[in-house]
Scaffold this motif. Sequence first.
Motif, PDB file in Angstrom:
ATOM      1  N   MET A 281       0.470  -1.376   0.166  1.00 17.11           N
ATOM      2  CA  MET A 281       0.125  -0.325   0.154  1.00 17.11           C
ATOM      3  C   MET A 281       0.870   0.926  -0.452  1.00 17.11           C
ATOM      4  O   MET A 281       0.767   2.253  -0.494  1.00 17.11           O
ATOM      5  CB  MET A 281      -1.070  -0.204   1.111  1.00 17.11           C
ATOM      6  CG  MET A 281      -1.828   1.165   1.031  1.00 17.11           C
ATOM      7  SD  MET A 281      -2.568   1.010  -0.488  1.00 17.11           S
ATOM      8  CE  MET A 281      -3.810  -0.331  -0.294  1.00 17.11           C
ATOM      9  N   SER A 282       2.284   1.386   0.669  1.00 16.00           N
ATOM     10  CA  SER A 282       2.774   2.251   0.758  1.00 16.00           C
ATOM     11  C   SER A 282       3.447   2.724  -0.603  1.00 16.00           C
ATOM     12  O   SER A 282       3.669   3.815  -1.100  1.00 16.00           O
ATOM     13  CB  SER A 282       3.615   2.279   1.611  1.00 16.00           C
ATOM     14  OG  SER A 282       2.998   1.935   2.794  1.00 16.00           O
ATOM     15  N   GLN A 283       3.984   1.741  -0.834  1.00 11.61           N
ATOM     16  CA  GLN A 283       4.897   1.926  -2.621  1.00 11.61           C
ATOM     17  C   GLN A 283       3.527   2.237  -3.935  1.00 11.61           C
ATOM     18  O   GLN A 283       3.821   2.971  -3.986  1.00 11.61           O
ATOM     19  CB  GLN A 283       5.288   0.407  -2.688  1.00 11.61           C
ATOM     20  CG  GLN A 283       5.980  -0.052  -1.552  1.00 11.61           C
ATOM     21  CD  GLN A 283       7.711   0.682  -2.152  1.00 11.61           C
ATOM     22  OE1 GLN A 283       7.689   2.186  -2.807  1.00 11.61           O
ATOM     23  NE2 GLN A 283       8.767   0.496  -1.155  1.00 11.61           N
ATOM     24  N   LEU A 285       0.925   4.086  -2.770  1.00 11.07           N
ATOM     25  CA  LEU A 285       0.926   5.443  -2.984  1.00 11.07           C
ATOM     26  C   LEU A 285       2.089   6.546  -2.810  1.00 11.07           C
ATOM     27  O   LEU A 285       1.892   7.901  -3.092  1.00 11.07           O
ATOM     28  CB  LEU A 285       0.647   5.804  -1.118  1.00 11.07           C
ATOM     29  CG  LEU A 285      -1.009   5.323  -0.418  1.00 11.07           C
ATOM     30  CD1 LEU A 285      -1.118   5.041   1.180  1.00 11.07           C
ATOM     31  CD2 LEU A 285      -1.772   6.131  -1.166  1.00 11.07           C
ATOM     32  N   ALA A 286       2.931   5.979  -3.122  1.00  9.66           N
ATOM     33  CA  ALA A 286       3.724   6.736  -3.016  1.00  9.66           C
ATOM     34  C   ALA A 286       4.310   6.625  -5.119  1.00  9.66           C
ATOM     35  O   ALA A 286       5.275   6.914  -5.356  1.00  9.66           O
ATOM     36  CB  ALA A 286       5.498   5.902  -3.048  1.00  9.66           C
ATOM     37  N   LYS A 288       4.886   4.051  -6.851  1.00  6.16           N
ATOM     38  CA  LYS A 288       5.951   3.293  -7.610  1.00  6.16           C
ATOM     39  C   LYS A 288       4.881   2.150  -7.627  1.00  6.16           C
ATOM     40  O   LYS A 288       5.960   1.161  -8.461  1.00  6.16           O
ATOM     41  CB  LYS A 288       6.968   2.700  -6.498  1.00  6.16           C
ATOM     42  CG  LYS A 288       7.617   4.035  -6.253  1.00  6.16           C
ATOM     43  CD  LYS A 288       8.651   3.729  -4.687  1.00  6.16           C
ATOM     44  CE  LYS A 288       9.603   5.030  -4.711  1.00  6.16           C
ATOM     45  NZ  LYS A 288      10.495   4.075  -2.997  1.00  6.16           N
ATOM     46  N   LEU A 289       3.995   1.887  -7.301  1.00  7.13           N
ATOM     47  CA  LEU A 289       2.877   0.726  -7.950  1.00  7.13           C
ATOM     48  C   LEU A 289       2.404   1.052  -8.403  1.00  7.13           C
ATOM     49  O   LEU A 289       1.144   1.802  -8.713  1.00  7.13           O
ATOM     50  CB  LEU A 289       2.651  -0.566  -7.038  1.00  7.13           C
ATOM     51  CG  LEU A 289       3.751  -1.165  -6.420  1.00  7.13           C
ATOM     52  CD1 LEU A 289       3.529  -1.673  -4.997  1.00  7.13           C
ATOM     53  CD2 LEU A 289       4.861  -2.280  -7.187  1.00  7.13           C
ATOM     54  N   GLN A 305      -7.128   9.881   1.151  1.00  5.79           N
ATOM     55  CA  GLN A 305      -5.458  10.370   0.375  1.00  5.79           C
ATOM     56  C   GLN A 305      -4.774   9.623  -0.457  1.00  5.79           C
ATOM     57  O   GLN A 305      -4.089  10.538  -1.168  1.00  5.79           O
ATOM     58  CB  GLN A 305      -4.726   8.648   1.203  1.00  5.79           C
ATOM     59  CG  GLN A 305      -4.395   8.822   3.068  1.00  5.79           C
ATOM     60  CD  GLN A 305      -4.033   7.174   3.382  1.00  5.79           C
ATOM     61  OE1 GLN A 305      -2.987   7.395   3.213  1.00  5.79           O
ATOM     62  NE2 GLN A 305      -4.406   7.401   5.235  1.00  5.79           N
TER      63      GLN A 305
END
Lengths: 589, 316
Positions: A281-283, A285-286, A288-289, A305
């Motif tokens: 999930m972090s990737q 939101l960033a 990168k995925l 978000q």
Amino acid sequence: MARFWQDAARKKVSRRRVLKGAALSAAGIAGAAAFACAGDEEGGTPGVPPSPTPSEEQEPVIGGMGNGTMADLYNMDPHKPIAFLTHVFGSWTYNRLMRFATQRGILPDELWYEPVPELAQKIENPEPLTFIFTLHPEARWHDIDPVFGREVTAEDVIYNYERFRNLSPNKDDWAMVDSVTASPDTKQITIKLKHPYGLFLKRVASFNDLWLVAPELIEKDGDAEKRAVGSGPFIFEHYRRSVDFLWRKNPDYFEKDKWGNRLPYLDGLHLYVIPDPNTVMSQFLAKKLDATYVQAALLNDIRAQAPEARINKNLRNLTSFLYFEPASYTENKPPFNDIRVRRAISMAIDRDGLLKLISPEEGGEWPNIISAGMGRKWWVDPKSEEMGEPGKWYRYDPAEAKALLKAAGYEDGFECRFHYSSTVYTNIITYYPVVAEALPGLMREVDIRLTSVPEDYIGQYFPQTYSQGNFDGMAWGLLTVLPDAAGYIEMSYLPWGKGGARNMSRVDDPELVRNITDAVQTWDVDEVCQKLRQIQKYVSDKMYYVPGVNPYEYSASWPVGGGGVNTSGPTTYSFGTEGTMWAWRYKGM
Amino acid sequence: MGKYIIRRLLMVVPTLIGVTIIVFCLVRFLPGDVVQQISGESAQLTEEERADVRKELGLDKPIYQQYFIWLSEVVRGDLGESLQTKVSVGSELKNRLPVTIELGLLALMISLCVSLPIGVFAAIRQDTILDYVARSGAIAFLSIPSFWMGTLVMVLPSKWWGWAPPLQYYDLWDKPAENLYMLIIPAVILGMLLSGTVMRMTRAQMLEVLRQDYVRTAWSKGLRERTVVARHAIKNAFIPVITIVGLQIPVLVGGTVILESIFSIPGIGRYLMFSIASLDYPVVQAINLIVASVIILTNLAVDITYGYLDPRIRYT
């Protein structure tokens, strides 16, 4: 009843608080390849701003890498395992003779699982039992060792068919085939059937079956477990266990779009193995995925978000059942040999309550042996009038369930063990653990006292318990995604070892077997459909297995590209040829 | 000293054999059937087919025979083949072990760079603000689990700033900057975990040493604080600290297993987790052998270092 849902709601609230505290920590999925969902557009979910989606006439952008996630594989050889991930992996590398229909945007329900040509450019049916497949003239194996871009021939298809027939656990899917021969000009394959089989072309297109591997690879390496060489849209570069998968574009791929651009559009595909859902999930939101799966409970958090992310809604063609111990049918062992007990168990399941718990906004549907994700044409809705009398066994009615149990001689209920997987589905199919936790509570309401037996999926549940029918009491399991309704019915109710590869409870009903044989050995697809609908009503009445729920599931993707996966309804195991091949990235993103 | 080292090295052998026997037996008690795993999840095998696969894998032999066969191969440098992937365990470890070692060393370096100076300063400035801050920090580092800190570092920046730690691992020798960029965050988290213990131990030992007569003598000779601390106190205070650092190695290994999963680092930790789940006996055995060897040899190194740091210690 009220007590159970109060408990469940309390549990849910406390979970949500924890989740909020961890800021989306439990969102996402580390399992299946998510990238291919990038183009799977939802039509107007409340609160979702319109995303830039490509119009039908918009010419695609060529280039760019796609980034997604994928789980570790146990085997790369598409003919050996039954594991769906191997087939997902294979779909980027290999072709089938046919695939399923795809189009930009929302695919109409009636086109779900509609077979269309892939490696076979032309399909002829000169006489009822004969099919002739003509290979695409430009089809070539990847230009790498050991085939170096040579033409794909009919003999290659024969080679793969023979290998599939000898090795694959899914070989029964092609049991209707009598012979497969190659024409002298090396471009035509003739398949003769033993008997009529109206859904045969769906089997040809099946993502579980005949993937075409370069024969030289098998000859040289002995198998396709270490390398993958096919004729598909992407050339496999590497798989670093627990790290990543990398493909580059096949520059010689034979398919072109309507503007004459050679497919695929992407330069390559990078799928990362990320076991931790927080990391996924972090990737995402960033950025990168490109896409990720999302738990329904976290949809609002994602919307807050990542307001520009596209939320995609799916009704998967994945059915879930409570299976009864095989001795119930093979040895007439109580209590599940009694139809009243099985019906009572079904009536103890509050399917709407579960759906509300799993997918608060949209809920979902009630499946029977076929789910709504198969396409509504094939699915008999248990709530519908058509279902008739058996429909009442699906209704949540603990009082009636208790009465049935009493009539069966179980006034005080009974105790039994309840097997389920406590591991893998928690990440891949997020509703599975929720239902697994809720079922014992629901059963307690009708005095069926379950002792939970959580098992590791990889080590025990799938290979030992579920797939072998090796359990006492009940087992909660998912039936894999199949591309046709007949497959579900055949696998579940034909005798074990004779086409009933998912007959976990060893159901043995000669009348049912006769009806199934009659249904599938019919040419007219609409007639097949009608007969399969009758069978659904029959098995709903018998409740050999008790169906679970079919919730809407969600994924999120950045509006970085277009094209995309084949449907807005069912998800398939062939993201490569049906989804990613058509995906592109906008410039500068 | 030489004899001592040889004797200790010889003692390593039975310890390692003991560890390997325990691991060898325990992995075979894991639930599940490795034959079914290898044959395909839904393969409907007959008893004969099952027996054939067991024979092919050598699992039909008594467990002690299996152990000796494995051991004889290990002694020859062959760690076997993965049951799942048929890839040589040695070659896989060759790729993964350096990653874990690098992460571990980085964490250890960070831990020592932080904890030793702070521990020393906290001791020589006892009961000052610096001391209180250092002690509170040490307790905080000890109390915060690395998986929780790792999760926060992963989740919060992506939520607040749309930033997440790097996803793509690069080899140290190919792209050192990118490699460091990926490893530095988990290394700091792991280093923090280790530094709490080391910092507290350093402070306690320094306080004890600073009260010794020979240190008082050094002060009375009029030596500067730097000289007293650096020349006379630190060396003696560090003896037990080194023991603690040695004992942190298993903590380090455990920490890397978790952090490798959170930060998608392709080390042996993730490989081990995957192999346990898939009943890949040769991999589990090989990784445990390596981890056990590292821990045993680290302890040996600690003991030997004692002799260097404290001439009073004689090995007989």
